[in-house]
Write a protein that holds these residues in place. Structure first.
Motif: not given
Length: 606
Positions: A37, A53, A39, A105, A96, A94, A87, A48-50, A32
């Motif tokens: 991130r 990534e 992708r 995480r 995290w 961005e 992050g 979740d997407d965070a 990103s």
């Protein structure tokens, strides 16, 4: 079949360093803007997407950090440093997010901890004071959350190792409590459970032992008694774990998280990292390198150079609900020995050939017996189960798992072709529309005799399962190489259809020979041979063409199967199953075991 890196012979340390760079290079184009991130595709995991990534960002560090620690070159450390800074910055878009209880995480924090511990020159020293403070604050926050009560307890331990190397103070008593809890999972004989569960799968070598050996290596001077225990257990486990590998380097596909692929062999490199000579270094090195070469001969890399979700080929149906696009990069755990210098005995040793091992290894802690026969390893499974992961019955509770034939997962709920019931007995109470295999075995026992060397020579694994309240099945599994035998006592209060599958054989190569009849079914092709023979009873042999994409090793398979009907009452079923490498399309089969001999070994059968 397309090999992933056909020009890398994977024979020495330089080859392994090159493989890490080859796997990491395609990732550098997927960062990103803020570099926090990666992708790699659409996230279909439950987190979740965070978090997904961040997972893609963190997991390559399992290979990159040891590469740096051992002096290996890598041209893109600036990307990961930048990502660590953004992050962990709550004011950056961005960020995290803070780790929460049982949060993904927390899983990925372990890779950051390892990187700080072994390669601070790349991921800590170049950061500004403010960036270090934010990274430390984020990692410290991960120590305050509740992990899953299993191998997750180790994640905070690895974070502590990283913080210790960076000179950041933290609550050591909390880490000690985590370690005490992890040691409570010790089963003896070098085995752990993965928490208070029935699982004794690859999480024991590539998580419980792997993290424990890292701790023993990096914190052994401060916690010598615990480090000694962790090393002793790993050394004992190695004696059992080597039986899970065939001479060609393949390991038995079994259990969850198979998309982590060559993490299967990470335990061997962790032994070297912690200086635990459980076996001669040539043998340890051979187990790791052969396994890596086996994997690189499979099409596990896509056209963009990314690891795919699947096992021996891209197979999303195999994935767990926690597998995101970056999940396969836990495979990078296999590169831990790159942190060692080139003159370490592991690297200095000439790779040893596959060892000559006993034909049968009984491993009661895993509820399994490993049988070496006809060019492959067969794991007979009698006690494990998992009801939470997708396809848990297929991944744990089938009767047999093979390095040559793998196993299959269902593609649907209707009929034998969708169910793909290899290596199990499936029962139906609606004329064959819907089927139930063994899902949750209970009352496990193992009864084995030994030969004059002390190695297991014959015996049985026994379990009980209840597919309906008025149906009880007692199953015995007997390794009698090159065959294995299954005996079932079925007590049923309802009429049932029964289908018992052998191994799933790749149906693409030609020529092949197929034979079926009363009491037998055979499929023989260049990819392998499977035969099932009824030892008692009147079942009919048939060939089931499973739906494509069900088997973990071959995209299209045939399953030799015995089918029959069971009226209400008590029934005794018994069959012998043979699996062998590359067929000649019409070979003469070895004689199956006689029922009288099997009955004598089947302890508990009236």
């Amino acid at each position: 079949m397309r090999a992933s890196y056909p020009d890398n012979p994977l024979r020495d340390r330089d080859d392994l360093q090159r493989l890490v760079r080859d796997l990491a290079e395609p990732l550098t184009y997927r960062f990103s803007e803020g570099r926090a991130r990666l992708r790699l595709g659409v996230n279909t995991a439950h987190h979740d997407d965070a978090a997904a990534e961040m997972e893609s960002f963190a997991r390559p560090l399992w290979g990159l950090a040891p590469l740096a620690a051992g002096g290996g070159e890598f041209a893109h450390w600036d990307l990961w440093r930048h990502g660590l800074a953004t992050g962990t910055d709550p004011d950056h878009p961005e960020f995290w997010g803070w780790p929460g209880d049982t949060d993904q995480r927390l899983v990925e924090s372990a890779a950051l901890g390892l990187a700080l511990a072994v390669a601070p020159e790349q991921v800590w020293d170049p950061l500004t004071r403010a960036e270090r403070d934010r990274l430390a604050t984020w990692l410290l926050s991960s120590l305050d959350v509740r992990p899953v009560d299993n191998n997750w307890q180790f994640f905070s331990v690895l974070v502590g190792l990283g913080l210790d190397r960076a000179g950041v103070a933290f609550d050591r008593e909390r880490i000690a409590a985590r370690l005490d809890r992890l040691e409570s999972f010790d089963l003896g004989g070098g085995w752990y459970s993965d928490g208070p569960t029935a699982q004794r799968d690859y999480y024991i070598p590539f998580a419980m032992h792997f993290y424990g050996l890292i701790y023993a290596a990096l914190a052994g001077d401060r916690d010598p008694a615990r480090a000694a225990r962790l090393k002793e257990r790993a050394a004992a486990f190695a004696l059992d774990f080597r039986h899970w590998f065939a001479a060609d380097g393949s390991a038995v596909p079994y259990g969850r998280s198979l998309t982590y692929r060559f993490a299967q062999g990470a335990f061997w490199g962790a032994l070297a990292f912690a200086k635990v000579e459980a076996l001669p270094w040539p043998e340890v090195k051979g187990h790791l390198m052969r396994n890596l070469r086996w994997w690189l001969a499979r099409p596990i890399i896509d056209a963009d150079g990314l690891l795919t979700v699947g096992y021996a080929y891209p197979q999303p149906m195999l994935a767990e609900q926690y597998n995101a696009p970056g999940s396969p990069y836990w495979a990078m755990k296999a590169f831990l020995p790159l942190a060692l210098p080139g003159d370490h005995p592991f690297w200095a040793a000439e790779e040893g050939a596959a060892p000559d091992l006993p034909e049968v290894s009984v491993q009661p802690e895993a509820g399994a017996a490993l049988m070496r026969t006809e060019g492959h390893v067969v794991l007979l499974s009698a006690s494990q189960h998992h009801q939470w992961v997708r396809h848990g019955a297929a991944k744990y509770a089938k009767f047999a798992y093979s390095t040559l034939f793998g196993f299959s997962v269902p593609a649907g709920s209707w009929g034998l072709d969708q169910g793909a019931f290899d290596s199990t007995l499936a029962l139906s109470d609606d004329d064959g529309d819907h089927w139930r295999p063994r899902e949750v075995p209970s009352d496990f026992t193992a009864d084995f005799t030994a030969d004059f060397t002390g190695d297991p020579a014959s015996g049985t694994l026994r379990s009980r399962w209840t597919p309906w309240p008025d149906v009880e099945v007692e199953t015995w599994l007997v390794p009698l190489a090159p065959w294995h035998v299954r005996v079932h006592r079925v007590r049923t209060g309802r009429a049932l259809s029964a289908a018992e599958g052998g191994f799933a054989v790749d149906r693409d190569p030609a020529p092949y020979a197929a034979r079926t009849g009363p009491g037998f079914a055979v499929f023989d092709s260049p990819a392998g041979l499977c035969a099932v023979e009824d030892l008692i009873g009147e079942r009919e042999g048939t060939l089931v063409r499973a739906l494509p994409g069900t088997n973990v090793l071959a995209a299209r398979t045939v399953i030799p199967t015995l089918a029959g009907a069971l009226a209400p009452g008590e029934h005794l079923l018994a069959c012998a199953v043979l699996g062998a490498a590359g067929g000649s399309a019409a070979r003469e089969l070895p004689k199956a075991p006689a029922w009288e001999a099997v009955r004598a070994l089947t302890v508990g059968l009236p």
